[in-house]
Design an enzyme around this catalytic site. Structure first.
Site, PDB file in Angstrom:
ATOM      1  N   ALA A   1       0.839  -1.193   0.000  1.00 49.25           N
ATOM      2  CA  ALA A   1       0.000   0.000   0.000  1.00 49.25           C
ATOM      3  C   ALA A   1       0.876   1.246   0.000  1.00 49.25           C
ATOM      4  O   ALA A   1       1.462   1.607   1.023  1.00 49.25           O
ATOM      5  CB  ALA A   1      -0.936  -0.006   1.208  1.00 49.25           C
ATOM      6  N   GLY A   2       0.974   1.880  -1.166  1.00 48.75           N
ATOM      7  CA  GLY A   2       1.771   3.088  -1.294  1.00 48.75           C
ATOM      8  C   GLY A   2       0.914   4.331  -1.252  1.00 48.75           C
ATOM      9  O   GLY A   2      -0.314   4.278  -1.124  1.00 48.75           O
ATOM     10  N   ASN A   3       1.551   5.478  -1.401  1.00 48.05           N
ATOM     11  CA  ASN A   3       0.825   6.739  -1.326  1.00 48.05           C
ATOM     12  C   ASN A   3      -0.108   6.957  -2.509  1.00 48.05           C
ATOM     13  O   ASN A   3      -1.140   7.620  -2.377  1.00 48.05           O
ATOM     14  CB  ASN A   3       1.815   7.905  -1.244  1.00 48.05           C
ATOM     15  CG  ASN A   3       2.513   7.974   0.093  1.00 48.05           C
ATOM     16  OD1 ASN A   3       1.878   8.107   1.126  1.00 48.05           O
ATOM     17  ND2 ASN A   3       3.828   7.859   0.080  1.00 48.05           N
TER      18      ASN A   3
ATOM     19  N   ASP B   1      13.879   3.779  -5.695  1.00 47.42           N
ATOM     20  CA  ASP B   1      12.472   3.430  -5.895  1.00 47.42           C
ATOM     21  C   ASP B   1      11.752   4.647  -6.467  1.00 47.42           C
ATOM     22  O   ASP B   1      11.610   5.673  -5.809  1.00 47.42           O
ATOM     23  CB  ASP B   1      11.839   3.003  -4.572  1.00 47.42           C
ATOM     24  CG  ASP B   1      10.444   2.397  -4.763  1.00 47.42           C
ATOM     25  OD1 ASP B   1       9.868   2.542  -5.851  1.00 47.42           O
ATOM     26  OD2 ASP B   1       9.937   1.788  -3.810  1.00 47.42           O
TER      27      ASP B   1
ATOM     28  N   ASP C   1       8.042   0.264   2.793  1.00 48.09           N
ATOM     29  CA  ASP C   1       8.491  -0.128   1.455  1.00 48.09           C
ATOM     30  C   ASP C   1      10.002  -0.045   1.328  1.00 48.09           C
ATOM     31  O   ASP C   1      10.632  -0.903   0.697  1.00 48.09           O
ATOM     32  CB  ASP C   1       7.809   0.736   0.390  1.00 48.09           C
ATOM     33  CG  ASP C   1       7.955   2.237   0.638  1.00 48.09           C
ATOM     34  OD1 ASP C   1       8.345   2.646   1.754  1.00 48.09           O
ATOM     35  OD2 ASP C   1       7.652   3.011  -0.301  1.00 48.09           O
TER      36      ASP C   1
ATOM     37  N   ASN D   1      -0.807   4.196  -5.138  1.00 50.29           N
ATOM     38  CA  ASN D   1      -1.501   2.958  -5.509  1.00 50.29           C
ATOM     39  C   ASN D   1      -1.302   1.883  -4.446  1.00 50.29           C
ATOM     40  O   ASN D   1      -0.294   1.889  -3.722  1.00 50.29           O
ATOM     41  CB  ASN D   1      -0.982   2.409  -6.844  1.00 50.29           C
ATOM     42  CG  ASN D   1      -1.332   3.301  -8.018  1.00 50.29           C
ATOM     43  OD1 ASN D   1      -2.499   3.591  -8.247  1.00 50.29           O
ATOM     44  ND2 ASN D   1      -0.328   3.733  -8.762  1.00 50.29           N
TER      45      ASN D   1
END
Length: 260
Positions: free
Chosen positions: A7-9, A130, A110, A11
């Protein structure tokens, strides 16, 4: 099979794995208000399209940099996959690597997971880049210890800021300019040169400074959706690992189950 969730900022990435092999992968826009039921409807349809089912998932592991999204993802695991999700960085899947920084508790999940995966795949001193909402450059040593890094605005974020602050500039696609000339003859050409070559120069310059400070041979590993866009236009990357975070989650899942 394992369901790994990153779970990223921007997507949330869902990936189904057999061992470390990715069987299927999907992404959805991050929205902390999205409920477990909404995730389940969306995900069940995608699983079916791939010939998979919820019954085939026997484990869930989550890494998130959006704390508000975690609860609903944990409910998704318990309600629809009938399992307790493991959360990266929390027992029984602690990082297992030294975090040689002033505020280890503030390190994004992450970035820690990427460090773990990169060290397993590429032993030695590393710089992991990244390309996400922010672009992060993380340094780890030959022991696998996280030493710190850099946070820069992401490529899309930089373009959004430029277009948002300049009324006459159009929104453009992020892509390599048609020629290697850095003298643009139109507004769009000039923007594309500034965004693409300017950003690549930022990365090359920061990597050069990091390597000088490390003082030992250091490999550069790139991940994230935009990493492949820059490949072929620079020699700064030693390897591209598009699914580094997902691979790291699979490794952490394996480690937790071997330990138990």
């Amino acid at each position: 099979m394992l369901l790994a969730i990153d779970a990223g900022n921007t997507n949330v990435v869902f990936a189904v794995l057999e061992g470390r092999r990715i069987v299927a992968r999907w992404r959805i826009a991050t929205d902390p208000r999205r409920t477990a039921d909404e995730y389940a409807v969306w995900l069940s349809q995608l699983l079916q399209l791939e010939g998979l089912s919820r019954d085939g998932i026997d484990g869930v592991i989550i890494a998130t940099v959006v704390p508000r999204a975690l609860h609903n993802l944990e409910v998704l695991a318990s309600k629809y996959f009938h399992t307790t999700a493991l959360v990266a960085g929390r027992a029984p899947v602690e990082w297992g690597i030294p975090l040689d920084v002033d505020e280890p508790q503030s390190l994004g999940a992450d970035r820690a997971v990427n460090t773990i995966a990169a060290h397993a795949l590429h032993p030695g001193d590393l710089i992991v880049i990244d390309f996400g909402t922010a672009t992060t450059l993380d340094v780890s040593d030959y022991r696998g210890a996280y030493k710190g890094g850099i946070i820069a605005p992401g490529l899309n974020l930089s373009l959004d800021a430029l277009v948002g602050a300049a009324a006459q500039l159009p929104r453009i696609a992020i892509e390599a300019p048609a020629t290697r000339s850095v003298i643009g003859t139109s507004t769009v050409d000039q923007m594309r040169i500034g965004i693409f070559w300017g950003y690549l120069s930022l990365i090359e310059g920061l990597v050069a400074r990091l390597k000088q400070e490390v003082g030992r041979p250091t490999k550069v590993i790139a991940t994230g959706g935009l990493a492949t866009l820059l490949t072929g236009h620079t020699t700064v990357f030693d390897a591209i690992e598009p699914d580094l975070t997902i691979q790291g989650l699979a490794m952490m899942w394996e480690r937790a189950h071997i330990a138990s």
